[in-house]
Design an enzyme around this catalytic site. Sequence first.
Site, PDB file in Angstrom:
ATOM      1  N   ASP A  25       0.017   3.921  -3.277  1.00 51.91           N
ATOM      2  CA  ASP A  25       1.410   3.693  -3.616  1.00 51.91           C
ATOM      3  C   ASP A  25       1.619   2.171  -3.614  1.00 51.91           C
ATOM      4  O   ASP A  25       0.738   1.417  -3.200  1.00 51.91           O
ATOM      5  CB  ASP A  25       2.299   4.372  -2.565  1.00 51.91           C
ATOM      6  N   ASP A  27       5.339   0.295  -3.243  1.00 50.98           N
ATOM      7  CA  ASP A  27       6.405  -0.046  -2.297  1.00 50.98           C
ATOM      8  C   ASP A  27       6.090   0.462  -0.900  1.00 50.98           C
ATOM      9  O   ASP A  27       5.894   1.659  -0.701  1.00 50.98           O
ATOM     10  CB  ASP A  27       7.731   0.582  -2.744  1.00 50.98           C
ATOM     11  N   ASP A 186       3.275   5.517   2.199  1.00 46.70           N
ATOM     12  CA  ASP A 186       4.109   5.175   3.354  1.00 46.70           C
ATOM     13  C   ASP A 186       5.362   6.018   3.486  1.00 46.70           C
ATOM     14  O   ASP A 186       6.054   5.939   4.503  1.00 46.70           O
ATOM     15  CB  ASP A 186       4.543   3.707   3.262  1.00 46.70           C
TER      16      ASP A 186
END
Length: 248
Positions: A25, A27, A186
Site C-alpha cells: 500500500d 498511504d 496499514d
Amino acid sequence: MTTSSGENSTCSLSQLAPVEAVLFDVDGTLCDTDPLHYCAFREMLQEIGFNGGVPIDEEFFIKNIAGRHNDDIASILFPDDYERGLKICDDKEVIFRRLAKEQLKPVNGLYKLKKWIEDRGLKRAAVTNAPRRNAEQMISTLGLSDFFHTVVLGSDCEHAKPFPDPYLKAIEILNISKNHTFVFEDSVSGIKAGVAAGMPVVGLMTANPAHLLMGAKPTFIIKDYEDPKLWATLEELDRIGGVTKGAT
C-alpha cells in the site's frame, strides 16, 4: 516464531516459498500520511460547516475516512449529495498534496527493506486507493518511482479496497502467483483487501492500534520496517531458501 499477538508469522510466510513478489500500500505504509489526511479533511470540512462547524476528531477520521477510497468517503460523509462530496474530496486532495510536499517522510526502515527486496530480485507493486496525482507525488517524493514495476489504483478497478480487486489486478500485471506473494498494509480496509485476495498481509501500526488491525486478520503486525519480528521472518525465508533471486 509466534508473536505476542499470537500470530505464527514465520510459518505463514514460509509457506510462500519461493517468494516471487511483495506488494505495498502507499498511504501509511510507505509514508505516515494519516496525520496529513486528517489535517486536510479537518480543515476542509470545518471550512464548509460540516457537522455544524465542529471539527472532526481522530476517532471519526479512523472510523469513516482512513484507508477508504474517495468514492466511499463521499458516500459516507455526504449520503444526500454524493456529487458535492466528490468535489469536496477533490478539493481536500489539493490541501493534502501541499502538506505532503512539505512534510512527507518514509516509514522507518523502508529503504532497508527496499534493498532486501532489490537484492533478491523480487517483483513489486504499489497498490493504493489514493488518487493518481497523490500516489505519483508520494512515490516520487520518496524516491521510489523506479522501484515499483507497476502502480495499481483503486479507481482502475471495478471495486477499490476493501475489495480484493486492486491486489488481484497487481498479481495479474506482474504475472505472479498469489501463493508466492505477500502484502504490506496499514489500514483495516487494506488488510481486508489483501486477505480477501488470498495473500498473507503484514500490518503496520503506523496510525492504527494493534487491536484494530488484528480484527482484519493480518498474518502479523509490526511497528515499522525495523521491527525485529519482520527481520526474523525475512531471515528465516533466506535460510530455508524461500526467496528466489532473479533479475529486477
